[in-house]
Design an enzyme around this catalytic site. Sequence first.
Site, PDB file in Angstrom:
ATOM      1  N   ASP A 246       0.820  -1.212   0.000  1.00 14.57           N
ATOM      2  CA  ASP A 246       0.000   0.000   0.000  1.00 14.57           C
ATOM      3  C   ASP A 246       0.857   1.266   0.000  1.00 14.57           C
ATOM      4  O   ASP A 246       1.942   1.275   0.574  1.00 14.57           O
ATOM      5  CB  ASP A 246      -0.907  -0.023   1.241  1.00 14.57           C
ATOM      6  CG  ASP A 246      -2.018   1.000   1.142  1.00 14.57           C
ATOM      7  OD1 ASP A 246      -2.299   1.495   0.027  1.00 14.57           O
ATOM      8  OD2 ASP A 246      -2.607   1.318   2.189  1.00 14.57           O
TER       9      ASP A 246
ATOM     10  N   HIS B 180       2.915   3.043  -8.920  1.00 12.86           N
ATOM     11  CA  HIS B 180       2.754   1.592  -9.136  1.00 12.86           C
ATOM     12  C   HIS B 180       4.022   1.004  -9.764  1.00 12.86           C
ATOM     13  O   HIS B 180       4.445  -0.095  -9.429  1.00 12.86           O
ATOM     14  CB  HIS B 180       1.532   1.313 -10.016  1.00 12.86           C
ATOM     15  CG  HIS B 180       0.236   1.723  -9.354  1.00 12.86           C
ATOM     16  ND1 HIS B 180      -0.049   1.396  -8.055  1.00 12.86           N
ATOM     17  CD2 HIS B 180      -0.837   2.418  -9.818  1.00 12.86           C
ATOM     18  CE1 HIS B 180      -1.246   1.877  -7.732  1.00 12.86           C
ATOM     19  NE2 HIS B 180      -1.738   2.500  -8.787  1.00 12.86           N
TER      20      HIS B 180
ATOM     21  N   LEU C  10      10.981 -20.585  -3.028  1.00 11.83           N
ATOM     22  CA  LEU C  10       9.939 -19.715  -2.488  1.00 11.83           C
ATOM     23  C   LEU C  10       8.607 -19.912  -3.217  1.00 11.83           C
ATOM     24  O   LEU C  10       8.553 -19.879  -4.446  1.00 11.83           O
ATOM     25  CB  LEU C  10      10.387 -18.248  -2.651  1.00 11.83           C
ATOM     26  CG  LEU C  10       9.374 -17.182  -2.248  1.00 11.83           C
ATOM     27  CD1 LEU C  10       9.197 -17.121  -0.730  1.00 11.83           C
ATOM     28  CD2 LEU C  10       9.805 -15.802  -2.780  1.00 11.83           C
TER      29      LEU C  10
HETATM   30  C1  FPP Z   1      -2.081   0.017  -3.301  1.00 14.73           C
HETATM   31  O1  FPP Z   1      -1.555   1.319  -3.251  1.00 14.73           O
HETATM   32  C2  FPP Z   1      -1.455  -0.715  -4.384  1.00 14.73           C
HETATM   33  C3  FPP Z   1      -2.119  -1.321  -5.409  1.00 14.73           C
HETATM   34  C4  FPP Z   1      -3.581  -1.308  -5.527  1.00 14.73           C
HETATM   35  C5  FPP Z   1      -1.391  -2.005  -6.481  1.00 14.73           C
HETATM   36  C6  FPP Z   1      -0.162  -2.762  -6.087  1.00 14.73           C
HETATM   37  C7  FPP Z   1       0.642  -2.973  -7.292  1.00 14.73           C
HETATM   38  C8  FPP Z   1       1.969  -2.957  -7.354  1.00 14.73           C
HETATM   39  C9  FPP Z   1       2.862  -2.864  -6.176  1.00 14.73           C
HETATM   40  C10 FPP Z   1       2.607  -3.051  -8.696  1.00 14.73           C
HETATM   41  C11 FPP Z   1       3.369  -4.279  -8.910  1.00 14.73           C
HETATM   42  C12 FPP Z   1       2.547  -5.480  -8.892  1.00 14.73           C
HETATM   43  C13 FPP Z   1       2.602  -6.456  -9.805  1.00 14.73           C
HETATM   44  C14 FPP Z   1       1.970  -7.742  -9.529  1.00 14.73           C
HETATM   45  C15 FPP Z   1       3.295  -6.259 -11.061  1.00 14.73           C
HETATM   46  P1  FPP Z   1      -2.516   2.542  -3.561  1.00 14.73           P
HETATM   47  O2  FPP Z   1      -2.500   2.804  -5.016  1.00 14.73           O
HETATM   48  O3  FPP Z   1      -3.872   2.253  -2.985  1.00 14.73           O
HETATM   49  O4  FPP Z   1      -1.812   3.694  -2.779  1.00 14.73           O
HETATM   50  P2  FPP Z   1      -2.528   4.900  -2.029  1.00 14.73           P
HETATM   51  O5  FPP Z   1      -3.294   4.307  -0.879  1.00 14.73           O
HETATM   52  O6  FPP Z   1      -1.381   5.741  -1.567  1.00 14.73           O
HETATM   53  O7  FPP Z   1      -3.400   5.598  -3.016  1.00 14.73           O
END
Ligand code: FPP
Length: 258
Positions: A38, A55, A149
């Site tokens: 997150d 991301h 893993l």
């Molecule tokens: C939450 O942060 C994150 C996500 C919904 C996406 C997680 C994805 C990645 C880490 C990219 C890599 C993953 C793969 C499988 C290639 P948020 O966007 O909700 O952050 P915020 O709360 O600050 O808005």
Amino acid sequence: MLRLDFFSGRKAQPIADDSPWEVIDLSNLPQHIAVIMDGNGRWAVSRKLPRTAGHRAGMSALKELVTTCGELGIQILTVYAFSTENWKRPVDEVGYLMHLLVEYMEKELAELHRKGVQVRAIGELAELPQAAQKALNKAEQMTRKNTGLKFNIALNYGGRREILQALRQIAQKVKTGEVDLEQIDEALFSHCLYTAGLPDPDLVIRPSGEQRLSNFLLWQCAYAEFWTSTVMWPDFRKQHLLEAIRDYQKRNRRYGGL
Ligand code: FPP
């Protein structure tokens, strides 16, 4: 920083005397670590970047996490990459996340395979775009016999939805007479979850300052230890994982007993 000494002993050694880190006990590692990745959006916005940049940076943090877990000898890692609720985001952001998943698989699969990582996707995968399904199928097929893993990626995953689909499977078995009501127990229920065959997480890590499960592994986390940090996911490094594990190793897990 820690220099982990995997071959000569069971304890990791601090590199510098002023290291804030104590040793990690390699004989008491969490078997299964679950991570809620997150803070990508906030990381990007605070740098005046588009959320998608967060991301992408989060993808780099994920690469490092997988490598470190493999080096440490963690048996199972499950990451929350896309929830059943994330479809509510703008279509461009959802599209970018799906694109990133495919890119990650294309770029990383050979290396994951070489390191013996076994990839598994969990969630309602049939609802993902075709390209994502194809990339995940390929990764699962290629790595299915690997013994390193176990790396689970939760995609279009929702804990409540997982529980409901397990309930439906069991209700169907009761209806057909395959299972008696008295036979419904925790083992049967766990067997009907996406995580069938895997032990429950020992440690759940959530960066970004939030302190909730957000529909992640609701059944499986009944006795998981929770570790949070204000670091945003794209800034999550090996040292944060070690800090989480060190904290986990201080916990007294009683499972309701004394
Ligand atoms: C939450 O942060 C994150 C996500 C919904 C996406 C997680 C994805 C990645 C880490 C990219 C890599 C993953 C793969 C499988 C290639 P948020 O966007 O909700 O952050 P915020 O709360 O600050 O808005």
